[in-house]
Design a protein around this motif. Structure first.
Motif, short mmCIF file in Angstrom:
data_model
loop_
_atom_site.label_atom_id
_atom_site.label_comp_id
_atom_site.label_asym_id
_atom_site.label_seq_id
_atom_site.Cartn_x
_atom_site.Cartn_y
_atom_site.Cartn_z
N CYS A 134 0.75 -1.17 0.12
CA CYS A 134 -0.13 0.00 -0.21
C CYS A 134 0.99 1.15 0.01
CB CYS A 134 -1.03 -0.11 1.08
SG CYS A 134 -1.95 -1.66 1.46
N PRO A 135 1.43 1.66 -1.25
CA PRO A 135 2.46 2.68 -1.19
C PRO A 135 2.01 4.10 -0.69
CG PRO A 135 2.47 1.41 -3.10
CD PRO A 135 1.25 1.04 -2.36
N PRO A 136 2.58 5.08 0.04
CA PRO A 136 1.99 5.93 0.17
C PRO A 136 1.60 7.01 -1.10
CG PRO A 136 4.30 6.01 0.87
CD PRO A 136 4.01 4.49 0.40
N GLU A 137 0.39 7.46 -1.17
CA GLU A 137 0.02 8.01 -2.21
C GLU A 137 0.05 9.77 -2.32
OE1 GLU A 137 -4.00 6.97 -2.84
OE2 GLU A 137 -3.44 4.59 -3.31
N GLU A 138 0.76 10.15 -1.19
CA GLU A 138 0.55 11.64 -1.16
C GLU A 138 1.68 12.25 -1.70
OE1 GLU A 138 1.69 10.10 2.94
OE2 GLU A 138 0.75 9.44 1.16
N TYR A 139 2.58 11.51 -2.22
CA TYR A 139 3.66 11.94 -3.01
C TYR A 139 3.85 12.00 -4.45
CZ TYR A 139 5.15 11.11 1.84
OH TYR A 139 4.84 11.27 3.27
N ALA A 140 2.71 11.16 -4.94
CA ALA A 140 2.55 10.70 -6.51
C ALA A 140 2.75 12.04 -7.37
CB ALA A 140 1.20 10.34 -6.84
N ASP A 141 2.21 13.09 -7.17
CA ASP A 141 2.29 14.37 -7.94
C ASP A 141 3.87 14.79 -8.09
OD1 ASP A 141 -0.22 14.52 -8.57
OD2 ASP A 141 -0.76 15.84 -7.15
N ILE A 142 4.44 14.79 -6.82
CA ILE A 142 5.97 14.94 -6.98
C ILE A 142 6.95 14.11 -7.64
CG2 ILE A 142 8.06 15.46 -5.23
CD1 ILE A 142 6.02 16.52 -3.23
N ILE A 143 6.54 12.73 -7.32
CA ILE A 143 7.29 11.62 -7.84
C ILE A 143 7.09 11.66 -9.21
CG2 ILE A 143 7.61 9.26 -8.30
CD1 ILE A 143 6.56 8.98 -5.32
#
Length: 329
Positions: free
Chosen positions: A19-28
């Motif tokens: 369950c990868p942390p999703e809050e960083y998706a935009d940055i990544i």
């Protein structure tokens, strides 16, 4: 201090949920990336990381909760990590698990089941499992020192590295054993020369921990795999002193430093049933056997041409120049 407790003894049931942390998706999504022979890596804070590791490192930086007595083991991949985990666990836990104990965790579990890999736990959204470990905790990361969160600043850190050519050969064998059998060594070699291998550049990884170890030797212990091979018993004693649990005269008289070195040797660990069968890992299932190949220095000669060796040696020497850190091929 009685601990540490083996991670697998606390978390007995296998949990493969990712369950990868999703809050960083935009940055990544904005980070530079490329793919080579099936491996996708991204550049984050100057370090090339496997794609799935990036959100974990970001979460580690923001959410790691230190506990009193934490010890962090750090290393580039395939640089003696398994051995360091075994030695550190045996040294720190010898009050609860004497080296003669037939039920010693290291005799029934793989070293990676004893010492958790923080990068993967945070990447899989399973970092809460670390909170269940009693103090003192023994934890591991492949992250560069520059990437460690301030919460680790007061922890003792033990860093192990390996002569870069041998490290690359070991990494290549490990990647192939993990399912990428068509990954040519030449591809990994080129990535390393460009500083783009997983957790690269190699030289930045080394220099980060090296400089801090020289500035604050009481906080960071810098070990070389090749020197450990020459005198493992001295390494055991050095670890004990650094970790604040030096061997007593009674333990010395009983031969415990040598007993721990023997119990944690690659030959002894390789021969255990726990390391002949089973696998570990969240994103890639790695057989326990794959962590015990040769464990020697100089294996690079069977995989690199003289021209390749001269090239990588010249790059590393130039990058490390003036630091005082050197390697003997």
């Amino acid at each position: 201090m009685v601990g540490p407790v083996a991670f697998k003894d606390v978390h007995k049931e296998e949990d493969d949920r990712i369950c990868p942390p999703e809050e960083y998706a935009d940055i990544i999504s904005t980070l530079p990336s490329f793919e080579s022979s099936g491996l996708r890596v991204r550049l984050y804070q100057g370090v090339w990381l496997l794609d799935h590791v990036v959100p974990g490192i970001m979460a580690l930086q923001r959410r790691h909760k230190p506990q009193l007595g934490d010890v962090v083991l750090a290393s580039p991949p395939k640089s003696g990590t398994t051995w360091l985990k075994a030695l550190s666990f045996a040294v720190m836990g010898r009050a609860a698990y004497p080296p003669s104990d037939a039920d010693h965790p290291l005799r029934r579990l793989n070293p990676h089941q004893c010492v958790p890999f923080m990068d993967n736990l945070f990447s899989a959204g399973q970092e809460a499992k670390l909170d269940a470990l009693p103090s003192p905790r023994l934890l591991h990361t492949h992250a560069h020192h520059s990437m460690l969160p301030p919460s680790i600043a007061d922890c003792k850190i033990v860093f192990v590295c390996r002569e870069p050519k041998d490290m690359l050969v070991s990494m290549w064998h490990f990647v192939r054993s993990s399912g990428s059998s068509d990954f040519p060594f030449s591809a990994l070699f080129e990535l390393a020369c460009e500083g783009k291998n997983p957790y690269g550049p190699i030289w930045d990884h080394l220099l980060g921990y090296w400089s801090v170890s020289r500035a604050t030797p009481e906080r960071v212990l810098f070990l070389k795999y090749e020197e450990m091979l020459v005198d493992p018993v001295s390494t055991v004693r050095e670890l004990a002193r650094f970790l604040g649990v030096p061997f007593t005269s009674v333990e010395e008289a009983a031969g415990w430093p040598a007993d721990i070195a023997d119990m944690c040797s690659i030959d002894a660990l390789r021969g255990l049933q726990a390391n002949k069968t089973g696998n570990t890992g969240l994103f890639f299932k790695c057989s326990h056997q794959s962590f015990f190949r040769k464990g020697v220095a100089g294996d690079w000669v069977d995989h690199m041409t003289p021209e390749m060796a001269r090239r990588i040696d010249a790059i590393v020497e130039e990058k490390l120049r003036g630091s005082g850190l050197t390697f003997t091929s």
